[in-house]
Design an enzyme around this catalytic site. Structure first.
Site, PDB file in Angstrom:
ATOM      1  N   ASP A  28       0.903  -1.151   0.079  1.00 17.47           N
ATOM      2  CA  ASP A  28       0.092   0.011  -0.128  1.00 17.47           C
ATOM      3  C   ASP A  28       0.956   1.201  -0.034  1.00 17.47           C
ATOM      4  OD1 ASP A  28      -3.132   0.655   1.204  1.00 17.47           O
ATOM      5  OD2 ASP A  28      -1.834   2.181   1.055  1.00 17.47           O
ATOM      6  N   ILE A  29       0.369   2.355  -0.677  1.00 17.70           N
ATOM      7  CA  ILE A  29       1.424   3.462  -0.954  1.00 17.70           C
ATOM      8  C   ILE A  29       1.330   4.422   0.460  1.00 17.70           C
ATOM      9  CG2 ILE A  29      -0.600   5.019  -1.986  1.00 17.70           C
ATOM     10  CD1 ILE A  29       1.807   5.486  -4.121  1.00 17.70           C
ATOM     11  N   ASN A  84     -12.886  -2.957   2.777  1.00 16.80           N
ATOM     12  CA  ASN A  84     -13.687  -2.033   2.941  1.00 16.80           C
ATOM     13  C   ASN A  84     -14.596  -2.087   1.712  1.00 16.80           C
ATOM     14  OD1 ASN A  84     -12.388  -1.150   5.193  1.00 16.80           O
ATOM     15  ND2 ASN A  84     -10.790  -0.017   3.885  1.00 16.80           N
ATOM     16  N   GLY A  90     -15.754   2.937   4.032  1.00 14.94           N
ATOM     17  CA  GLY A  90     -14.196   3.643   3.734  1.00 14.94           C
ATOM     18  C   GLY A  90     -13.467   3.075   2.579  1.00 14.94           C
ATOM     19  N   GLN A  91     -14.341   2.542   1.603  1.00 12.99           N
ATOM     20  CA  GLN A  91     -13.741   2.166   0.266  1.00 12.99           C
ATOM     21  C   GLN A  91     -13.567   3.603  -0.634  1.00 12.99           C
ATOM     22  OE1 GLN A  91     -16.113  -0.746  -2.078  1.00 12.99           O
ATOM     23  NE2 GLN A  91     -14.336  -1.107  -3.440  1.00 12.99           N
ATOM     24  N   HIS A  97     -10.248  -5.496  -3.037  1.00 10.07           N
ATOM     25  CA  HIS A  97      -9.046  -5.510  -2.407  1.00 10.07           C
ATOM     26  C   HIS A  97      -9.107  -6.022  -1.188  1.00 10.07           C
ATOM     27  CE1 HIS A  97     -10.198  -1.401  -2.309  1.00 10.07           C
ATOM     28  NE2 HIS A  97      -9.420  -1.463  -0.972  1.00 10.07           N
ATOM     29  N   HIS A  99      -6.898  -5.913   2.312  1.00  3.97           N
ATOM     30  CA  HIS A  99      -5.786  -5.195   2.963  1.00  3.97           C
ATOM     31  C   HIS A  99      -5.188  -6.339   3.857  1.00  3.97           C
ATOM     32  CE1 HIS A  99      -6.958  -0.914   2.424  1.00  3.97           C
ATOM     33  NE2 HIS A  99      -7.974  -1.295   2.123  1.00  3.97           N
TER      34      HIS A  99
HETATM   35  P1  AMP Z   1      -9.376   1.198   0.188  1.00  2.20           P
HETATM   36  O1  AMP Z   1      -9.858   2.728   1.371  1.00  2.20           O
HETATM   37  O2  AMP Z   1     -10.201   0.544   1.130  1.00  2.20           O
HETATM   38  O3  AMP Z   1     -10.269   1.529  -0.881  1.00  2.20           O
HETATM   39  O4  AMP Z   1      -8.307   1.177   0.370  1.00  2.20           O
HETATM   40  C1  AMP Z   1      -7.587   1.834  -1.021  1.00  2.20           C
HETATM   41  C2  AMP Z   1      -5.879   1.717  -0.639  1.00  2.20           C
HETATM   42  O5  AMP Z   1      -5.387   1.812  -1.700  1.00  2.20           O
HETATM   43  C3  AMP Z   1      -5.562   2.605   0.132  1.00  2.20           C
HETATM   44  O6  AMP Z   1      -5.182   2.205   1.399  1.00  2.20           O
HETATM   45  C4  AMP Z   1      -4.681   3.491  -0.426  1.00  2.20           C
HETATM   46  O7  AMP Z   1      -3.520   3.875   0.330  1.00  2.20           O
HETATM   47  C5  AMP Z   1      -4.129   2.490  -1.382  1.00  2.20           C
HETATM   48  N1  AMP Z   1      -3.567   2.810  -2.728  1.00  2.20           N
HETATM   49  C6  AMP Z   1      -4.218   3.804  -3.491  1.00  2.20           C
HETATM   50  N2  AMP Z   1      -3.453   4.088  -4.674  1.00  2.20           N
HETATM   51  C7  AMP Z   1      -2.483   3.268  -4.388  1.00  2.20           C
HETATM   52  C8  AMP Z   1      -1.379   2.884  -5.484  1.00  2.20           C
HETATM   53  N3  AMP Z   1      -1.138   3.463  -6.484  1.00  2.20           N
HETATM   54  N4  AMP Z   1      -0.370   1.930  -5.082  1.00  2.20           N
HETATM   55  C9  AMP Z   1      -0.592   1.399  -3.843  1.00  2.20           C
HETATM   56  N5  AMP Z   1      -1.582   1.620  -2.951  1.00  2.20           N
HETATM   57  C10 AMP Z   1      -2.515   2.533  -3.223  1.00  2.20           C
END
Ligand code: AMP
Length: 111
Positions: A28-29, A84, A90-91, A97, A99
């Site tokens: 995760d970024i 999420n 919180g999606q 995906h 986590h």
């Molecule tokens: P959610 O809030 O459950 O939809 O999670 C989306 C996740 O994607 C968040 O934790 C972000 O930090 C992560 N995210 C968004 N863009 C990227 C990216 N380019 N590379 C890695 N993680 C990302």
């Protein structure tokens, strides 16, 4: 097209930790724990709410890959998985995906 499809297609970079024909896992970024990885199917499914019986094998596969990825990342002390779903969940990225969080003791309940 979601940002995760771009990661699958290598149109944007990610720190990939696992890949097979069906799914991909990458860091995760914005990590919320020392280890924070996202496991995604390669097929674009928006969320849990879009799953149907045709995704049965996909869901099984993802569940079986989780402990493989966790072991690969050295999460011997345990880990947490979170999906999420929708605005109240919180999606923020609408490509299903999971986590995988670990590397420290995690608090419960979530906010
Ligand atoms: P959610 O809030 O459950 O939809 O999670 C989306 C996740 O994607 C968040 O934790 C972000 O930090 C992560 N995210 C968004 N863009 C990227 C990216 N380019 N590379 C890695 N993680 C990302």
């Amino acid at each position: 097209m979601s940002i995760f499809t771009k990661i699958i297609n290598r149109e944007i970079a990610a720190d990939i930790v696992y890949e097979d024909d069906i799914c991909l896992a990458f860091r995760d970024i914005h990590p919320q724990a020392p280890v924070h990885v996202l496991l995604i199917p390669k097929v674009a499914v928006e969320s849990l709410d879009q799953l149907s019986a045709e995704h049965r094998d996909l869901c099984s596969h993802l569940m079986l890959v989780i402990p493989k990825v966790a072991a690969h990342l050295g999460l011997t002390g345990g880990y947490r998985t979170v999906i999420n779903t929708g605005p109240h969940g919180g999606q923020t990225v609408f490509h299903l995906h999971i986590h995988i969080l670990g590397g420290r003791s995690l608090a419960w309940p979530p906010g």
